[in-house]
Design a protein around this motif. Structure first.
Motif, PDB file in Angstrom:
ATOM      1  N   CYS A 119       7.046 -19.505 -25.392  1.00 50.16           N
ATOM      2  CA  CYS A 119       6.918 -20.864 -25.778  1.00 50.16           C
ATOM      3  C   CYS A 119       6.733 -22.029 -24.315  1.00 50.16           C
ATOM      4  O   CYS A 119       6.514 -23.223 -24.345  1.00 50.16           O
ATOM      5  CB  CYS A 119       8.076 -21.107 -26.733  1.00 50.16           C
ATOM      6  SG  CYS A 119       8.563 -22.394 -27.414  1.00 50.16           S
ATOM      7  N   CYS A 120       7.205 -22.042 -23.582  1.00 51.16           N
ATOM      8  CA  CYS A 120       7.271 -22.771 -22.513  1.00 51.16           C
ATOM      9  C   CYS A 120       5.489 -22.764 -22.238  1.00 51.16           C
ATOM     10  O   CYS A 120       5.262 -24.021 -21.904  1.00 51.16           O
ATOM     11  CB  CYS A 120       8.172 -22.468 -20.909  1.00 51.16           C
ATOM     12  SG  CYS A 120       9.562 -22.653 -21.648  1.00 51.16           S
ATOM     13  N   ASP A 121       5.273 -21.867 -22.389  1.00 52.20           N
ATOM     14  CA  ASP A 121       3.656 -21.980 -21.664  1.00 52.20           C
ATOM     15  C   ASP A 121       2.282 -22.119 -22.614  1.00 52.20           C
ATOM     16  O   ASP A 121       2.066 -23.455 -22.535  1.00 52.20           O
ATOM     17  CB  ASP A 121       2.947 -20.227 -21.356  1.00 52.20           C
ATOM     18  CG  ASP A 121       3.870 -19.269 -20.411  1.00 52.20           C
ATOM     19  OD1 ASP A 121       4.410 -20.288 -19.306  1.00 52.20           O
ATOM     20  OD2 ASP A 121       3.698 -18.416 -19.850  1.00 52.20           O
ATOM     21  N   GLN A 122       2.750 -22.062 -24.092  1.00 52.67           N
ATOM     22  CA  GLN A 122       2.307 -22.463 -25.353  1.00 52.67           C
ATOM     23  C   GLN A 122       2.219 -24.183 -24.941  1.00 52.67           C
ATOM     24  O   GLN A 122       1.700 -24.747 -25.292  1.00 52.67           O
ATOM     25  CB  GLN A 122       2.723 -21.964 -26.255  1.00 52.67           C
ATOM     26  CG  GLN A 122       1.584 -22.732 -27.874  1.00 52.67           C
ATOM     27  CD  GLN A 122       1.768 -21.772 -28.941  1.00 52.67           C
ATOM     28  OE1 GLN A 122       1.777 -20.535 -27.984  1.00 52.67           O
ATOM     29  NE2 GLN A 122       0.752 -21.976 -29.692  1.00 52.67           N
ATOM     30  N   PHE A 123       3.218 -24.725 -24.498  1.00 50.09           N
ATOM     31  CA  PHE A 123       3.523 -26.856 -24.300  1.00 50.09           C
ATOM     32  C   PHE A 123       3.601 -26.800 -23.401  1.00 50.09           C
ATOM     33  O   PHE A 123       4.014 -28.102 -23.089  1.00 50.09           O
ATOM     34  CB  PHE A 123       5.001 -26.080 -25.103  1.00 50.09           C
ATOM     35  CG  PHE A 123       4.506 -26.111 -26.816  1.00 50.09           C
ATOM     36  CD1 PHE A 123       3.498 -26.731 -27.329  1.00 50.09           C
ATOM     37  CD2 PHE A 123       5.264 -24.625 -27.485  1.00 50.09           C
ATOM     38  CE1 PHE A 123       3.587 -26.278 -29.393  1.00 50.09           C
ATOM     39  CE2 PHE A 123       4.482 -23.975 -28.748  1.00 50.09           C
ATOM     40  CZ  PHE A 123       4.110 -25.200 -29.372  1.00 50.09           C
ATOM     41  N   GLY A 124       3.082 -26.142 -22.281  1.00 50.36           N
ATOM     42  CA  GLY A 124       2.939 -26.332 -20.705  1.00 50.36           C
ATOM     43  C   GLY A 124       4.298 -27.308 -20.038  1.00 50.36           C
ATOM     44  O   GLY A 124       4.774 -28.305 -19.655  1.00 50.36           O
ATOM     45  N   VAL A 125       4.988 -26.191 -20.585  1.00 50.26           N
ATOM     46  CA  VAL A 125       6.628 -26.233 -19.985  1.00 50.26           C
ATOM     47  C   VAL A 125       6.976 -25.453 -18.562  1.00 50.26           C
ATOM     48  O   VAL A 125       7.018 -24.423 -18.842  1.00 50.26           O
ATOM     49  CB  VAL A 125       7.185 -26.994 -21.266  1.00 50.26           C
ATOM     50  CG1 VAL A 125       9.452 -26.413 -21.070  1.00 50.26           C
ATOM     51  CG2 VAL A 125       7.617 -27.911 -21.999  1.00 50.26           C
ATOM     52  N   SER A 126       7.687 -26.573 -17.620  1.00 46.41           N
ATOM     53  CA  SER A 126       8.816 -25.212 -17.018  1.00 46.41           C
ATOM     54  C   SER A 126      10.160 -25.225 -17.189  1.00 46.41           C
ATOM     55  O   SER A 126      10.315 -26.201 -16.831  1.00 46.41           O
ATOM     56  CB  SER A 126       8.316 -25.876 -15.147  1.00 46.41           C
ATOM     57  OG  SER A 126       6.893 -25.959 -15.269  1.00 46.41           O
ATOM     58  N   LEU A 127      10.442 -24.231 -16.820  1.00 49.23           N
ATOM     59  CA  LEU A 127      12.068 -23.340 -16.991  1.00 49.23           C
ATOM     60  C   LEU A 127      12.487 -24.186 -14.999  1.00 49.23           C
ATOM     61  O   LEU A 127      12.456 -23.356 -14.677  1.00 49.23           O
ATOM     62  CB  LEU A 127      12.252 -22.854 -16.679  1.00 49.23           C
ATOM     63  CG  LEU A 127      13.355 -21.853 -16.631  1.00 49.23           C
ATOM     64  CD1 LEU A 127      14.205 -22.838 -17.755  1.00 49.23           C
ATOM     65  CD2 LEU A 127      13.974 -20.512 -16.871  1.00 49.23           C
ATOM     66  N   ILE A 128      13.374 -25.374 -15.432  1.00 46.52           N
ATOM     67  CA  ILE A 128      13.850 -25.382 -13.822  1.00 46.52           C
ATOM     68  C   ILE A 128      14.813 -25.906 -13.222  1.00 46.52           C
ATOM     69  O   ILE A 128      15.162 -25.461 -12.144  1.00 46.52           O
ATOM     70  CB  ILE A 128      13.106 -27.051 -13.505  1.00 46.52           C
ATOM     71  CG1 ILE A 128      13.864 -27.692 -14.542  1.00 46.52           C
ATOM     72  CG2 ILE A 128      12.088 -27.706 -13.398  1.00 46.52           C
ATOM     73  CD1 ILE A 128      14.141 -29.126 -13.912  1.00 46.52           C
ATOM     74  N   GLY A 129      16.042 -24.646 -14.358  1.00 43.94           N
ATOM     75  CA  GLY A 129      17.217 -24.354 -13.667  1.00 43.94           C
ATOM     76  C   GLY A 129      18.013 -23.817 -14.708  1.00 43.94           C
ATOM     77  O   GLY A 129      17.710 -23.966 -15.581  1.00 43.94           O
TER      78      GLY A 129
END
Ligand code: ADP
Ligand code: MG
Length: 305
Positions: free
Chosen positions: A106-116
């Protein structure tokens, strides 16, 4: 030790956008783009309460991100990153693998990073995601901006997820397990929509929040509701029940002036928009079906829980 190996194994992939410092230090660091406001929200999913214990972990991972990106979208903002607070009863590698894959998909599809985030042991499986996004200062779309005469619109279809929940195995179960946050549409509506909300508790209730915040009412045309052909096989009252009181759709409901509605239709959209009614001065929601007044008695959201 186990905690660090879980983080390193499952939650420490490379960032896919501008992050100054991500997973691994005491806090993450981001540089706000100039003239932008930080948009931030959180949502928690508890096993056995928000999803059955045996739900596919990939779907849980996807949905825990998607529901938050939907809230960011509903402000007209661009999602940027998430934090994940995870409480696990035990270390189950198969579960963690599926869950993290769904979350990153889901993160990849919407250009989002998991940052912590945070990882703890607890008797209940609990997943809390915080999402961050950016919006040009002063341009976020609030619930409180609806104007008399605005068209009321909704994206996609409503009632799918509740129907899927009551018909497990049906094609529409995917709409329950893998909701699509309307990230692009949300950003396109910035500067066009007067008010917006994402539909998580049923269209009638969520539109109700816009109406209350804006001190206005609504007239809804039941025959214009975007309902799936399979849901349309049900008797009419039942269709309306799903479309208006079913939860978990994660579509966007917004109000927009007739002029801006024309502009919206000229944009290249990645989802269908239905115009389902209009904002009125008299408070509450009135319904009509093909122009004939219709009284609807809701069985309520609980019916579908
Ligand atoms: P602290 O003890 O300083 O709070 P932690 O040991 O909890 O730090 O976390 C170490 C690092 O791993 C931090 O950068 C934290 O943000 C990150 N982190 C912990 N759990 C998760 C998780 N479930 N997903 C992503 N990052 C996590
Ligand atoms: Mg610390």
């Amino acid at each position: 030790m186990a905690e660090f190996s879980i983080i390193d194994t499952y939650f420490n992939r490379q960032n896919i956008n501008s992050v100054d410092l991500g997973v691994g230090d005491d806090s993450a660091l981001l540089t706000p783009p100039p003239q932008q406001q930080l948009v931030i929200c959180a949502d928690t999913l508890v096993a056995g309460r928000h999803f059955p214990l045996d739900t596919n972990p990939h779907a849980i991972g996807w949905k825990s991100v998607a529901v938050n990106l939907s809230d960011i979208a509903a402000m007209g903002a661009k999602p940027h990153s998430i934090l994940l607070a995870l409480s696990l009863p035990q270390i189950d590698h198969d579960w963690l693998k599926g869950f993290s894959q769904g979350l990153y998909d889901c993160c990849d599809q919407f250009g989002v990073s998991l940052i912590g985030g945070d990882t703890t042991q607890s008797p209940h499986l609990t997943i809390s995601v915080t999402a961050l996004g950016w919006v040009k200062s002063g341009q976020a779309v609030p619930r409180s901006g609806a104007q008399i005469g605005d068209y009321i619109c909704v994206s996609g279809q409503v009632g799918d997820a509740a129907f899927g929940l009551n018909h497990l195995g049906h094609r529409l179960q995917r709409r329950l397990d893998y909701p699509t946050p309307r990230c692009l549409l949300g950003q396109q509506l910035k500067g066009l929509a007067n008010s917006m909300i994402d539909v998580s508790d049923g269209l009638a209730q969520d539109l109700g929040h816009i109406l209350a915040a804006s001190h206005v009412g609504a007239e809804i045309e039941l025959d214009q509701l975007p309902i799936d052909p399979d849901v349309k096989q049900l008797q009419q009252e039942m269709q309306w029940q799903y479309a208006l009181a079913g939860g978990d759709d994660y579509e966007l409901c917004f109000t927009i002036s007739p002029q801006n509605y024309k502009k919206l239709l000229q944009l290249k959209l990645d989802v269908n928009i239905s115009k389902i009614g209009q904002i009125t001065p008299n408070l509450g929601i009135r319904y009509n079906n093909h122009g004939v007044d219709q009284v609807i008695k809701f069985k309520g959201y609980q019916h579908f829980a």
